[in-house]
Design an enzyme around this catalytic site. Structure first.
Site, PDB file in Angstrom:
ATOM      1  N   HIS A 238       0.868  -1.205  -0.210  1.00  0.00           N
ATOM      2  CA  HIS A 238      -0.157  -0.148  -0.169  1.00  0.00           C
ATOM      3  C   HIS A 238       1.150   1.177   0.079  1.00  0.00           C
ATOM      4  O   HIS A 238       0.738   2.103  -0.871  1.00  0.00           O
ATOM      5  CB  HIS A 238      -0.663   0.109   1.345  1.00  0.00           C
ATOM      6  CG  HIS A 238      -2.206  -0.747   1.480  1.00  0.00           C
ATOM      7  ND1 HIS A 238      -1.749  -1.752   2.777  1.00  0.00           N
ATOM      8  CD2 HIS A 238      -2.960  -1.757   0.387  1.00  0.00           C
ATOM      9  CE1 HIS A 238      -3.092  -2.686   2.168  1.00  0.00           C
ATOM     10  NE2 HIS A 238      -3.369  -2.220   1.329  1.00  0.00           N
TER      11      HIS A 238
ATOM     12  N   ARG B  88      -1.281  -5.706  -8.924  1.00  0.00           N
ATOM     13  CA  ARG B  88      -0.419  -6.827  -8.729  1.00  0.00           C
ATOM     14  C   ARG B  88      -0.459  -7.502  -9.745  1.00  0.00           C
ATOM     15  O   ARG B  88       0.567  -8.171 -10.076  1.00  0.00           O
ATOM     16  CB  ARG B  88      -1.026  -7.237  -7.128  1.00  0.00           C
ATOM     17  CG  ARG B  88      -0.797  -6.421  -6.161  1.00  0.00           C
ATOM     18  CD  ARG B  88      -1.262  -7.420  -4.422  1.00  0.00           C
ATOM     19  NE  ARG B  88      -3.065  -6.955  -5.185  1.00  0.00           N
ATOM     20  CZ  ARG B  88      -3.424  -7.874  -3.717  1.00  0.00           C
ATOM     21  NH1 ARG B  88      -3.388  -7.857  -2.732  1.00  0.00           N
ATOM     22  NH2 ARG B  88      -4.757  -7.430  -4.049  1.00  0.00           N
TER      23      ARG B  88
ATOM     24  N   SER C 141      -3.390  -6.846   2.768  1.00  0.00           N
ATOM     25  CA  SER C 141      -3.673  -7.864   3.567  1.00  0.00           C
ATOM     26  C   SER C 141      -4.271  -8.607   4.494  1.00  0.00           C
ATOM     27  O   SER C 141      -3.654  -9.335   5.831  1.00  0.00           O
ATOM     28  CB  SER C 141      -3.791  -6.395   4.148  1.00  0.00           C
ATOM     29  OG  SER C 141      -3.833  -5.375   3.901  1.00  0.00           O
TER      30      SER C 141
ATOM     31  N   LYS D 145     -18.313  -5.573   7.388  1.00  0.00           N
ATOM     32  CA  LYS D 145     -17.154  -6.469   7.205  1.00  0.00           C
ATOM     33  C   LYS D 145     -16.803  -6.607   8.723  1.00  0.00           C
ATOM     34  O   LYS D 145     -15.791  -5.232   9.106  1.00  0.00           O
ATOM     35  CB  LYS D 145     -16.281  -5.580   5.926  1.00  0.00           C
ATOM     36  CG  LYS D 145     -16.441  -5.257   4.861  1.00  0.00           C
ATOM     37  CD  LYS D 145     -15.584  -5.663   3.749  1.00  0.00           C
ATOM     38  CE  LYS D 145     -15.878  -5.488   2.323  1.00  0.00           C
ATOM     39  NZ  LYS D 145     -14.801  -5.295   1.836  1.00  0.00           N
TER      40      LYS D 145
HETATM   41  O1  PNS Z   1      -9.017  -2.496  -0.083  1.00  0.00           O
HETATM   42  P1  PNS Z   1     -10.135  -3.105  -0.305  1.00  0.00           P
HETATM   43  O2  PNS Z   1     -11.011  -3.889   0.565  1.00  0.00           O
HETATM   44  O3  PNS Z   1      -9.747  -3.615  -1.881  1.00  0.00           O
HETATM   45  O4  PNS Z   1     -10.469  -1.412  -1.436  1.00  0.00           O
HETATM   46  C1  PNS Z   1     -12.225  -1.553  -1.799  1.00  0.00           C
HETATM   47  C2  PNS Z   1     -12.319  -0.061  -1.772  1.00  0.00           C
HETATM   48  C3  PNS Z   1     -13.062   0.298  -0.608  1.00  0.00           C
HETATM   49  C4  PNS Z   1     -11.416   0.312  -2.481  1.00  0.00           C
HETATM   50  C5  PNS Z   1     -13.734  -0.245  -2.355  1.00  0.00           C
HETATM   51  O5  PNS Z   1     -14.457  -1.579  -1.835  1.00  0.00           O
HETATM   52  C6  PNS Z   1     -14.694   1.041  -2.194  1.00  0.00           C
HETATM   53  O6  PNS Z   1     -14.605   1.480  -3.183  1.00  0.00           O
HETATM   54  N1  PNS Z   1     -15.847   1.357  -1.901  1.00  0.00           N
HETATM   55  C7  PNS Z   1     -16.854   2.682  -1.523  1.00  0.00           C
HETATM   56  C8  PNS Z   1     -17.940   1.750  -1.930  1.00  0.00           C
HETATM   57  C9  PNS Z   1     -18.324   1.852  -3.744  1.00  0.00           C
HETATM   58  O7  PNS Z   1     -17.855   3.036  -3.792  1.00  0.00           O
HETATM   59  N2  PNS Z   1     -18.626   0.832  -4.638  1.00  0.00           N
HETATM   60  C10 PNS Z   1     -18.404   0.977  -5.835  1.00  0.00           C
HETATM   61  C11 PNS Z   1     -17.514   0.808  -6.315  1.00  0.00           C
HETATM   62  S1  PNS Z   1     -17.780   0.574  -7.724  1.00  0.00           S
END
Ligand code: PNS
Length: 163
Positions: free
Chosen positions: A21, A94, A131, A45
């Site tokens: 990150h 990645r 993570s 979550k």
């Molecule tokens: O570290 P992660 O869990 O891969 O992060 C995912 C994250 C938080 C970036 C993604 O789930 C997100 O943007 N969530 C916010 C809700 C949202 O906007 N959802 C629509 C995505 S197209």
């Protein structure tokens, strides 16, 4: 080259923040004038670390980057961006396996607002890092100290010992 006056967001769960990150955040900080690290605080979550703990760890981890700040967010990422006049989402890729879902999210986000997604290839040294894997390895007593900042390693060891 740095885009003048431009602000970007690096979103994620950061449970916990890893060196992978930080690699992406550091590179975003070199490309944009301001970077907001947005820590998802979605209650639904299950997390090892609370939102406050994840934000505190990130704030410490990016302390050497003057143009980076950390905020929590819930709800849609595009709403977070619109409210802060942010037009770029920076995501690390990645491997090809990341691409399908990241492309889908990028296209959904750009259909919801005018935000662009910028993909940054993860440095090869961190390409296996997630993570979830860090937590799994640490939970079995594996040494993850080369993969996360020292204070995150300490927090992981303490949290898993107490669990
Ligand atoms: O570290 P992660 O869990 O891969 O992060 C995912 C994250 C938080 C970036 C993604 O789930 C997100 O943007 N969530 C916010 C809700 C949202 O906007 N959802 C629509 C995505 S197209």
């Amino acid at each position: 080259m740095r885009a003048a006056g431009r602000r970007a967001v690096c979103p994620g769960s950061f449970d916990p923040v890893t060196n992978g990150h930080l690699d992406i955040v550091e590179r975003a900080a070199s490309l944009f004038d301001e970077v907001v690290v947005a820590v998802g605080v979605n209650q639904s979550k299950r997390r090892l670390f609370s939102a406050d703990e994840r934000m505190a760890m990130l704030t410490r981890a990016v302390g050497h980057l003057p143009n980076v700040r950390v905020e929590g967010f819930s709800g849609l990422l595009t709403t977070f961006c619109t409210e802060r006049d942010i037009h770029a989402i920076v995501k690390g890729l990645r491997a090809v396996s990341d691409f399908d879902y990241e492309l889908q999210m990028a296209q959904m986000n750009s259909s919801l607002s005018s935000v662009e997604t910028v993909f940054v290839p993860t440095s090869p040294e961190w390409s296996f890092l997630a993570s979830s894997l860090v937590k799994e390895v640490a939970s079995y007593g594996g040494d993850v100290s080369a993969l996360v900042p020292d204070f995150v390693n300490d927090a992981l060891v303490a949290r898993l010992r107490d669990a």
